[in-house]
Design an enzyme around this catalytic site. Structure first.
Site, PDB file in Angstrom:
ATOM      1  N   ASP A   7       0.862  -1.201   0.000  1.00  0.00           N
ATOM      2  CA  ASP A   7       0.000   0.000   0.000  1.00  0.00           C
ATOM      3  C   ASP A   7       0.887   1.236   0.000  1.00  0.00           C
ATOM      4  O   ASP A   7       2.073   1.174   0.355  1.00  0.00           O
ATOM      5  CB  ASP A   7      -0.940   0.030   1.212  1.00  0.00           C
ATOM      6  CG  ASP A   7      -1.905   1.232   1.149  1.00  0.00           C
ATOM      7  OD1 ASP A   7      -2.432   1.514   0.048  1.00  0.00           O
ATOM      8  OD2 ASP A   7      -2.105   1.900   2.163  1.00  0.00           O
ATOM      9  N   SER A   8       0.285   2.365  -0.362  1.00  0.00           N
ATOM     10  CA  SER A   8       1.017   3.623  -0.321  1.00  0.00           C
ATOM     11  C   SER A   8       1.408   3.972   1.114  1.00  0.00           C
ATOM     12  O   SER A   8       2.299   4.776   1.338  1.00  0.00           O
ATOM     13  CB  SER A   8       0.139   4.741  -0.884  1.00  0.00           C
ATOM     14  OG  SER A   8      -1.021   4.860  -0.086  1.00  0.00           O
ATOM     15  N   CYS A  70      -4.161  -1.438  -2.372  1.00  0.00           N
ATOM     16  CA  CYS A  70      -4.287  -0.005  -2.594  1.00  0.00           C
ATOM     17  C   CYS A  70      -5.158   0.164  -3.828  1.00  0.00           C
ATOM     18  O   CYS A  70      -4.782  -0.285  -4.922  1.00  0.00           O
ATOM     19  CB  CYS A  70      -2.894   0.587  -2.828  1.00  0.00           C
ATOM     20  SG  CYS A  70      -2.914   2.332  -3.270  1.00  0.00           S
ATOM     21  N   GLU A 162      -2.811   9.196   7.679  1.00  0.00           N
ATOM     22  CA  GLU A 162      -1.346   8.988   7.727  1.00  0.00           C
ATOM     23  C   GLU A 162      -0.717   9.828   8.842  1.00  0.00           C
ATOM     24  O   GLU A 162       0.240   9.418   9.477  1.00  0.00           O
ATOM     25  CB  GLU A 162      -0.705   9.365   6.382  1.00  0.00           C
ATOM     26  CG  GLU A 162      -0.959   8.353   5.271  1.00  0.00           C
ATOM     27  CD  GLU A 162      -0.183   7.047   5.419  1.00  0.00           C
ATOM     28  OE1 GLU A 162       1.022   7.092   5.724  1.00  0.00           O
ATOM     29  OE2 GLU A 162      -0.798   5.974   5.250  1.00  0.00           O
ATOM     30  N   CYS A 194     -11.064   2.647  -0.754  1.00  0.00           N
ATOM     31  CA  CYS A 194      -9.688   3.003  -0.402  1.00  0.00           C
ATOM     32  C   CYS A 194      -9.387   2.214   0.867  1.00  0.00           C
ATOM     33  O   CYS A 194     -10.205   2.213   1.802  1.00  0.00           O
ATOM     34  CB  CYS A 194      -9.588   4.505  -0.133  1.00  0.00           C
ATOM     35  SG  CYS A 194      -8.014   4.985   0.631  1.00  0.00           S
ATOM     36  N   THR A 195      -8.241   1.543   0.887  1.00  0.00           N
ATOM     37  CA  THR A 195      -7.980   0.646   2.025  1.00  0.00           C
ATOM     38  C   THR A 195      -7.683   1.409   3.314  1.00  0.00           C
ATOM     39  O   THR A 195      -7.641   0.805   4.381  1.00  0.00           O
ATOM     40  CB  THR A 195      -6.840  -0.334   1.701  1.00  0.00           C
ATOM     41  OG1 THR A 195      -5.705   0.410   1.233  1.00  0.00           O
ATOM     42  CG2 THR A 195      -7.273  -1.342   0.660  1.00  0.00           C
ATOM     43  N   HIS A 196      -7.494   2.720   3.225  1.00  0.00           N
ATOM     44  CA  HIS A 196      -7.373   3.500   4.457  1.00  0.00           C
ATOM     45  C   HIS A 196      -8.741   3.681   5.152  1.00  0.00           C
ATOM     46  O   HIS A 196      -8.798   3.884   6.357  1.00  0.00           O
ATOM     47  CB  HIS A 196      -6.818   4.902   4.174  1.00  0.00           C
ATOM     48  CG  HIS A 196      -5.334   4.972   3.966  1.00  0.00           C
ATOM     49  ND1 HIS A 196      -4.713   4.435   2.874  1.00  0.00           N
ATOM     50  CD2 HIS A 196      -4.345   5.532   4.730  1.00  0.00           C
ATOM     51  CE1 HIS A 196      -3.400   4.671   2.955  1.00  0.00           C
ATOM     52  NE2 HIS A 196      -3.164   5.333   4.079  1.00  0.00           N
TER      53      HIS A 196
HETATM   54  N1  DGL Z   1      -4.910   2.979   0.535  1.00  0.00           N
HETATM   55  C1  DGL Z   1      -4.847   3.657  -0.740  1.00  0.00           C
HETATM   56  C2  DGL Z   1      -6.055   3.270  -1.572  1.00  0.00           C
HETATM   57  O1  DGL Z   1      -6.662   2.231  -1.312  1.00  0.00           O
HETATM   58  C3  DGL Z   1      -4.620   5.101  -0.462  1.00  0.00           C
HETATM   59  C4  DGL Z   1      -4.145   5.861  -1.619  1.00  0.00           C
HETATM   60  C5  DGL Z   1      -3.397   7.114  -1.311  1.00  0.00           C
HETATM   61  O2  DGL Z   1      -2.242   6.989  -0.883  1.00  0.00           O
HETATM   62  O3  DGL Z   1      -3.942   8.179  -1.558  1.00  0.00           O
HETATM   63  O4  DGL Z   1      -6.431   3.948  -2.492  1.00  0.00           O
END
Ligand code: DGL
Length: 270
Positions: A7-8, A70, A162, A194-196
């Site tokens: 992930d990012s 992500c 974050e 979005c996984t966040h």
């Molecule tokens: N967790 C990422 C996703 O699912 C986040 C992307 C981001 O860094 O903006 O899109």
């Protein structure tokens, strides 16, 4: 014997948590590109370059199979990677398809023509890059007809998560839900694309109300990975150790990850 989870930043930990519970004997190597998060405001080339670099690092760590946990990378880079970059003996999978299969009541591998499904009005919450890619709508159109999708680009939410600023993240989620409801007053389902966002799932559910079914990816991806590994056991790579890698500051990232997962997590420099 390891599988890579990318992930990012911290969001993929929601997926890592679910896959670890579902597949306790599989070692996972997590790569958080925290130094370059958020990806959601980057262009497609940028996301592609960062995602391929991270994936190579995971291959080096003994992971032949890498899950892009992500949505932004899945939307902006995955197809290009699969078409012209991933070697024969490696696999890279995204997180969109399991979610869309659940939404459209399909089993894996059901490639029958698109059909009517129970949900009619779907709210999609995702990063600006994922919304701009329209990848969700494209994948949905392969499987379902007559579904109205309203996408809300949730600027700022990933940054706030974050940074560990939960108050800001909550305020932003409520204002994005508000904005969505002005465009689509009564969605019957909401997708956290979005996984966040599962970190803020309670706030999404509270703001949307109890009648809206909220779909988030972690458990769906875990089920789909378990199924994939049953069909492709050789794709569990040669790595034997679970590891957490970050391009960010390992002690800062470890502290935040430990808070999110409520267990001790120690990141190492990628
Ligand atoms: N967790 C990422 C996703 O699912 C986040 C992307 C981001 O860094 O903006 O899109």
């Amino acid at each position: 014997m390891a599988v890579g989870i990318f992930d990012s930043g911290l969001g993929g930990l929601t997926v890592l948590d679910a896959v670890t519970k579902r597949l306790p004997d599989v070692p996972f190597v997590y790569f958080g590109d925290n130094a370059h998060a958020p990806y959601g405001v980057r262009d497609a080339d940028d996301v592609y370059n960062l995602t391929t670099a991270a994936t190579e690092r995971l291959w080096d760590a003994g992971c032949d199979l890498v899950i892009l946990a992500c949505n932004t990378a899945s939307a902006a880079a995955l197809r290009r990677m699969q078409e012209s970059w991933v070697p024969e003996d490696k696999r890279v999978l995204g997180v969109f398809v399991p979610l869309i299969e659940a939404l459209t009541e399909r089993q894996w591998g059901d490639n029958s023509p698109p059909r009517e499904v129970a949900v009619k009005h779907v709210a999609l919450f995702a990063t600006p890059a994922t919304v701009a890619s329209r990848a969700f709508q494209r994948e949905l159109a392969f499987r379902a007809i007559g579904v109205d999708v309203e996408a809300q680009s949730c600027g700022g939410v990933v940054d706030a998560i974050e940074e560990g600023d939960e108050i800001l993240a909550e305020a932003l989620v409520r204002s994005h839900v508000d904005a969505l409801q002005r465009k689509m007053p009564k969605p019957d389902a909401a997708v956290l694309g979005c996984t966040h966002y599962p970190i803020m799932e309670e706030t999404f559910q509270d703001a949307l109300g109890p009648d809206v079914k909220v779909y988030s990816q972690a458990e769906l991806v875990a089920e789909s990975l378990a199924d994939y590994l049953e069909r492709h056991p050789a794709m569990i790579g040669p790595g034997t150790d679970s590891l957490f890698l970050t391009t960010g500051d390992p002690s800062r990232v470890s502290a935040k990850a430990t808070r999110f997962l409520r267990r001790k997590i120690e990141f190492q420099p990628a």
